[in-house]
Design an enzyme around this catalytic site. Structure first.
Site, PDB file in Angstrom:
ATOM      1  CB  SER A 117      -0.901   0.012   1.233  1.00  0.00           C
ATOM      2  OG  SER A 117      -1.548   1.261   1.370  1.00  0.00           O
ATOM      3  CE1 TYR A 141      -3.992  -2.005   4.785  1.00  0.00           C
ATOM      4  CE2 TYR A 141      -3.477   0.247   4.139  1.00  0.00           C
ATOM      5  CZ  TYR A 141      -3.749  -1.070   3.802  1.00  0.00           C
ATOM      6  OH  TYR A 141      -3.765  -1.439   2.473  1.00  0.00           O
ATOM      7  CE  LYS A 145      -1.631  -4.355   2.975  1.00  0.00           C
ATOM      8  NZ  LYS A 145      -1.767  -5.652   2.267  1.00  0.00           N
TER       9      LYS A 145
END
Length: 325
Positions: A117, A141, A145
């Protein structure tokens, strides 16, 4: 031989599955259906229902389906929610990736494309992100990643002198939109396109969060990339790994210039035929003015290109959503 797509029953994963099949590569799907839908998986594609946290299941799936590589799309993808659920985010995205790599090593599978991402960059202080822009993730998040990329890197180093060195790459991107198949659409309650579509279908007026940013029209500018292009890049990466060609550890799948939220809203009204004037709401905390990524490296190695106009992005997404009823 086949390629395993984790999260292959989700919006992005299901498009990857179709792109693999179109390229003559047999896909296999592993998905726990927590956010994916079984109906998104073509009838002739094997669907293994289960979690990537189930080490035994992952290894068994790799062996039973004679898998030669993995496209790892599965994960908890909601950056905002990850702040409230960091432990869940790390379990799914970090531990899940570790288990996949462990199962791959046991099953003698040594190729992986990781769906990363652009959240790994956080809020960069540059107008155009490159692969070398400092990584400062702003949410669990984004952190998860980035750790996933580290796991691939470290396993690659650890196996470099073996008969089966791990070959890998990570693909980073921002906002994925549209549809390349009318039976597959974005179901996320957190993404701009489905939020606007649901508002229009319910007769509500969509909202813009702030119009006083330092951009030409005052609204945020972001990369919006079509899901069909994203899927094609994953397949191109898998093919490059299979062919043994040189590959970078990571690629940005970016537009290079971006679109503003107001441009998206204008396209929504133009394409759907639903006339509306967006309501202007307050800014969301922490929203930067502009973040877009350069896709030059991916264009060089993966044939990355933006094949869809903003109107086509809206049209394909709108048609897929309306076909769902």
């Amino acid at each position: 031989m086949s390629w395993l797509v984790t999260g292959g029953a989700g919006y992005i994963g299901a498009h990857v599955v179709r792109a693999l099949a179109a390229a003559g590569i047999a896909p296999v799907v592993l998905d726990d259906l927590s956010s994916g839908q079984a109906s998104f998986v073509p009838a002739d594609v094997p669907l293994v229902e289960g979690s990537i946290l189930d080490r035994e299941l992952v290894e068994r799936t790799l062996r039973e389906h004679n898998v030669e590589g993995v496209i790892h799309v599965a994960g908890f993808k909601y950056a905002g929610v990850s702040v409230q659920r960091p432990l869940h985010t790390y379990a799914q995205n970090v531990e899940g990736t570790r288990i996949i790599l462990e199962a791959m090593e046991a099953a003698d599978v040594y190729r992986i494309v990781f769906s990363s991402s652009a959240a790994v960059y956080g809020t960069p202080d540059v107008e155009q992100v490159t692969e070398h822009t400092p990584k400062r993730p702003a949410s669990p998040y984004g952190e998860s990643k980035l750790i996933g990329e580290w796991l691939l890197r470290d396993q690659g180093v650890a196996t470099a002198d073996t008969d089966r060195p791990l070959r890998h790459t990570s693909l980073r991107y921002f906002n994925v939109v549209g549809s390349a198949d009318p039976s597959v659409y974005d179901v996320s309650p957190h993404n701009l396109f489905p939020i606007v579509f649901e508002a229009l279908l319910a007769g509500r007026t969509p909202q813009i969060n702030g119009d006083d940013y330092d951009t030409p029209d005052g609204t945020n500018v972001r990369d919006y990339v079509h899901v069909g292009d994203i899927a094609a890049a994953h397949v191109a990466a898998a093919q490059r790994l299979t062919a043994g060609e040189p590959i970078e550890p990571a690629y940005n799948l970016g537009s290079g210039d971006g679109l503003s939220v107001r441009q998206i809203m204008d396209a929504m009204a133009r394409v759907t035929g639903v006339e509306f004037t967006p309501v202007i709401g307050p800014r969301r905390p922490g929203d930067p003015d502009r973040i877009v990524a350069s896709g030059e490296l991916a264009a060089r190695d993966l044939g990355w290109t933006m094949r869809y106009t903003v109107d086509e992005m809206v049209r394909t997404g709108w048609e897929a959503r309306r076909s769902a009823g």
